[in-house]
Design a protein around this motif. Structure first.
Motif, PDB file in Angstrom:
ATOM      1  N   ARG A 267      47.162  46.719  44.238  1.00 30.04           N
ATOM      2  CA  ARG A 267      47.726  47.189  42.981  1.00 30.04           C
ATOM      3  C   ARG A 267      47.549  46.146  41.891  1.00 30.04           C
ATOM      4  O   ARG A 267      47.313  46.468  40.725  1.00 30.04           O
ATOM      5  CB  ARG A 267      49.209  47.516  43.146  1.00 30.04           C
ATOM      6  N   LEU A 268      47.645  44.886  42.266  1.00 37.17           N
ATOM      7  CA  LEU A 268      47.460  43.806  41.302  1.00 37.17           C
ATOM      8  C   LEU A 268      46.037  43.821  40.757  1.00 37.17           C
ATOM      9  O   LEU A 268      45.828  43.703  39.542  1.00 37.17           O
ATOM     10  CB  LEU A 268      47.771  42.466  41.959  1.00 37.17           C
ATOM     11  N   ASP A 269      45.062  43.975  41.636  1.00 41.45           N
ATOM     12  CA  ASP A 269      43.662  44.025  41.184  1.00 41.45           C
ATOM     13  C   ASP A 269      43.435  45.187  40.221  1.00 41.45           C
ATOM     14  O   ASP A 269      42.745  45.046  39.204  1.00 41.45           O
ATOM     15  CB  ASP A 269      42.722  44.155  42.386  1.00 41.45           C
ATOM     16  N   ALA A 270      44.010  46.353  40.546  1.00 36.98           N
ATOM     17  CA  ALA A 270      43.857  47.520  39.677  1.00 36.98           C
ATOM     18  C   ALA A 270      44.528  47.286  38.329  1.00 36.98           C
ATOM     19  O   ALA A 270      44.002  47.690  37.276  1.00 36.98           O
ATOM     20  CB  ALA A 270      44.441  48.752  40.356  1.00 36.98           C
ATOM     21  N   ALA A 271      45.685  46.632  38.341  1.00 39.19           N
ATOM     22  CA  ALA A 271      46.399  46.361  37.088  1.00 39.19           C
ATOM     23  C   ALA A 271      45.626  45.372  36.219  1.00 39.19           C
ATOM     24  O   ALA A 271      45.534  45.541  34.999  1.00 39.19           O
ATOM     25  CB  ALA A 271      47.796  45.820  37.400  1.00 39.19           C
ATOM     26  N   VAL A 272      45.067  44.340  36.827  1.00 37.66           N
ATOM     27  CA  VAL A 272      44.271  43.375  36.072  1.00 37.66           C
ATOM     28  C   VAL A 272      43.092  44.070  35.408  1.00 37.66           C
ATOM     29  O   VAL A 272      42.788  43.835  34.225  1.00 37.66           O
ATOM     30  CB  VAL A 272      43.794  42.232  36.997  1.00 37.66           C
ATOM     31  N   ALA A 273      42.434  44.964  36.151  1.00 36.02           N
ATOM     32  CA  ALA A 273      41.293  45.701  35.591  1.00 36.02           C
ATOM     33  C   ALA A 273      41.724  46.566  34.419  1.00 36.02           C
ATOM     34  O   ALA A 273      41.021  46.663  33.397  1.00 36.02           O
ATOM     35  CB  ALA A 273      40.642  46.550  36.675  1.00 36.02           C
ATOM     36  N   ARG A 274      42.878  47.192  34.538  1.00 38.78           N
ATOM     37  CA  ARG A 274      43.346  48.065  33.459  1.00 38.78           C
ATOM     38  C   ARG A 274      43.692  47.270  32.208  1.00 38.78           C
ATOM     39  O   ARG A 274      43.389  47.694  31.080  1.00 38.78           O
ATOM     40  CB  ARG A 274      44.565  48.855  33.923  1.00 38.78           C
ATOM     41  N   VAL A 275      44.322  46.105  32.387  1.00 41.39           N
ATOM     42  CA  VAL A 275      44.665  45.280  31.232  1.00 41.39           C
ATOM     43  C   VAL A 275      43.401  44.723  30.584  1.00 41.39           C
ATOM     44  O   VAL A 275      43.290  44.659  29.353  1.00 41.39           O
ATOM     45  CB  VAL A 275      45.632  44.149  31.643  1.00 41.39           C
ATOM     46  N   ARG A 276      42.431  44.330  31.391  1.00 42.66           N
ATOM     47  CA  ARG A 276      41.164  43.846  30.843  1.00 42.66           C
ATOM     48  C   ARG A 276      40.508  44.902  29.959  1.00 42.66           C
ATOM     49  O   ARG A 276      39.914  44.585  28.922  1.00 42.66           O
ATOM     50  CB  ARG A 276      40.206  43.479  31.975  1.00 42.66           C
ATOM     51  N   ALA A 277      40.613  46.151  30.371  1.00 38.96           N
ATOM     52  CA  ALA A 277      39.968  47.237  29.636  1.00 38.96           C
ATOM     53  C   ALA A 277      40.604  47.489  28.280  1.00 38.96           C
ATOM     54  O   ALA A 277      40.031  48.199  27.445  1.00 38.96           O
ATOM     55  CB  ALA A 277      40.013  48.520  30.464  1.00 38.96           C
ATOM     56  N   ALA A 278      41.778  46.895  28.020  1.00 44.20           N
ATOM     57  CA  ALA A 278      42.455  47.116  26.742  1.00 44.20           C
ATOM     58  C   ALA A 278      41.763  46.427  25.588  1.00 44.20           C
ATOM     59  O   ALA A 278      42.028  46.731  24.424  1.00 44.20           O
ATOM     60  CB  ALA A 278      43.910  46.645  26.829  1.00 44.20           C
ATOM     61  N   SER A 279      40.878  45.468  25.894  1.00 49.04           N
ATOM     62  CA  SER A 279      40.168  44.751  24.836  1.00 49.04           C
ATOM     63  C   SER A 279      38.725  44.535  25.263  1.00 49.04           C
ATOM     64  O   SER A 279      38.477  43.992  26.337  1.00 49.04           O
ATOM     65  CB  SER A 279      40.833  43.393  24.565  1.00 49.04           C
ATOM     66  N   PRO A 280      37.776  44.957  24.453  1.00 46.91           N
ATOM     67  CA  PRO A 280      36.374  44.867  24.848  1.00 46.91           C
ATOM     68  C   PRO A 280      35.840  43.437  24.937  1.00 46.91           C
ATOM     69  O   PRO A 280      34.831  43.194  25.589  1.00 46.91           O
ATOM     70  CB  PRO A 280      35.641  45.645  23.748  1.00 46.91           C
ATOM     71  N   ASP A 281      36.517  42.484  24.292  1.00 42.02           N
ATOM     72  CA  ASP A 281      36.016  41.108  24.291  1.00 42.02           C
ATOM     73  C   ASP A 281      36.843  40.203  25.204  1.00 42.02           C
ATOM     74  O   ASP A 281      36.946  38.994  24.969  1.00 42.02           O
ATOM     75  CB  ASP A 281      35.998  40.545  22.873  1.00 42.02           C
ATOM     76  N   THR A 282      37.423  40.766  26.250  1.00 39.38           N
ATOM     77  CA  THR A 282      38.256  39.994  27.162  1.00 39.38           C
ATOM     78  C   THR A 282      37.426  38.985  27.953  1.00 39.38           C
ATOM     79  O   THR A 282      36.454  39.352  28.610  1.00 39.38           O
ATOM     80  CB  THR A 282      38.998  40.924  28.144  1.00 39.38           C
ATOM     81  N   ALA A 283      37.829  37.725  27.888  1.00 39.21           N
ATOM     82  CA  ALA A 283      37.183  36.666  28.661  1.00 39.21           C
ATOM     83  C   ALA A 283      37.847  36.579  30.041  1.00 39.21           C
ATOM     84  O   ALA A 283      38.965  37.066  30.224  1.00 39.21           O
ATOM     85  CB  ALA A 283      37.301  35.336  27.925  1.00 39.21           C
ATOM     86  N   PRO A 284      37.179  35.961  31.018  1.00 39.03           N
ATOM     87  CA  PRO A 284      37.737  35.896  32.376  1.00 39.03           C
ATOM     88  C   PRO A 284      39.142  35.304  32.430  1.00 39.03           C
ATOM     89  O   PRO A 284      39.968  35.747  33.225  1.00 39.03           O
ATOM     90  CB  PRO A 284      36.724  35.008  33.118  1.00 39.03           C
TER      91      PRO A 284
END
Length: 263
Positions: free
Chosen positions: A55-72
């Motif tokens: 669930r943590l991995d899925a949540a991280v992916a979803r939050v990353r998708a909130a901004s197109p210029d997200t850095a690692p």
């Protein structure tokens, strides 16, 4: 009398959180996850803490998708129990600088009439909410900068109890009392402590309740409330961003319940 510098003045709008780092404990679902998405959308770094690695991995992916210029390094995940001092220490260490902390994690178990509650059921509720709040507060006290914030979550049942909820109400009420006490303790360092008292919000937790597992059931249950529906996770999470962004709010418990508990 404290000689610390005054708390910094900055924009109280959510956009003012751009570049800040928020640690969201219980951020893999519901209100915590919605807060992560909103924070990333305004340019904040987000660190999520959750017990379940998948669930943590899925949540991280979803939050990353909130901004197109997200850095690692803009979105991180830390797996572990929110009540564990080791987990919380690891989360702060991985985040580096932490400006804001939101705690939405907390055990809910053993609901029932007080005369029928076991000691274990009472302990689960108090440990899940109150002990976890102190674990997080101890770490935040030594890490947050001036103007940094710690936000807890409570529930509107505190102001309008229902039969069978006494253990849950006791734990949530204790968190509200601790919020005010910690605001006084944290004030010399110009750190802020607040809480949000949530009503019924359309989250996986609410949908796990008997009879609320479909859109139709949720709509029917929410229809009699003053605004005709339950809140969304995003609407609830926005209150946490307000408390993070506004440097002139501390020691407060704000209610976000759509007016449901006025009736």
């Amino acid at each position: 009398m404290s000689t610390a510098a005054p708390i910094p003045v900055r924009s109280p709008l959510p956009s003012g959180l751009s570049g800040a780092t928020a640690l969201l404990i219980g951020g893999t679902s519901g209100i915590g996850l919605a807060a992560g998405v909103l924070l990333r959308s305004v340019g904040a770094r987000v660190v999520l803490v959750g017990r379940d690695p998948s669930r943590l991995d899925a949540a991280v992916a979803r939050v990353r998708a909130a901004s197109p210029d997200t850095a690692p390094d803009d979105v991180l995940g830390v797996a572990g129990d929110a009540g564990s001092e080791q987990t919380i220490t690891e989360a702060f260490d991985r985040a580096g600088r932490v400006d804001h902390v939101l705690l939405t994690a907390g055990g809910i178990s053993g609901m029932g009439l007080a005369a029928e509650l076991s000691d274990d059921a009472i302990t689960v509720n108090l440990d899940g909410r109150v002990r976890t709040a102190f674990t997080v507060a101890r770490a935040a006290a030594t890490r947050l900068p001036a103007g940094g914030s710690l936000t807890f979550s409570s529930g509107a049942l505190v102001i309008s109890p229902r039969p069978g909820m006494s253990a849950l109400v006791a734990a949530a009420g204790a968190v509200e009392a601790v919020t005010r006490a910690l605001a006084v303790e944290f004030a010399p360092a110009r750190q802020r402590v607040n809480a949000v008292r949530y009503g019924r919000v359309d989250t996986p937790l609410l949908r796990a309740a008997p009879g609320l597992d479909t859109d139709e059931a949720m709509a029917a249950a929410g229809a009699p409330t003053p605004l005709g529906r339950f809140g969304t996770a995003e609407e609830a999470a926005a209150s946490a961003l307000f408390l993070m962004a506004n440097n002139y709010v501390t020691g407060q418990v704000i209610t976000v319940d759509g007016g449901e508990f006025l009736t």
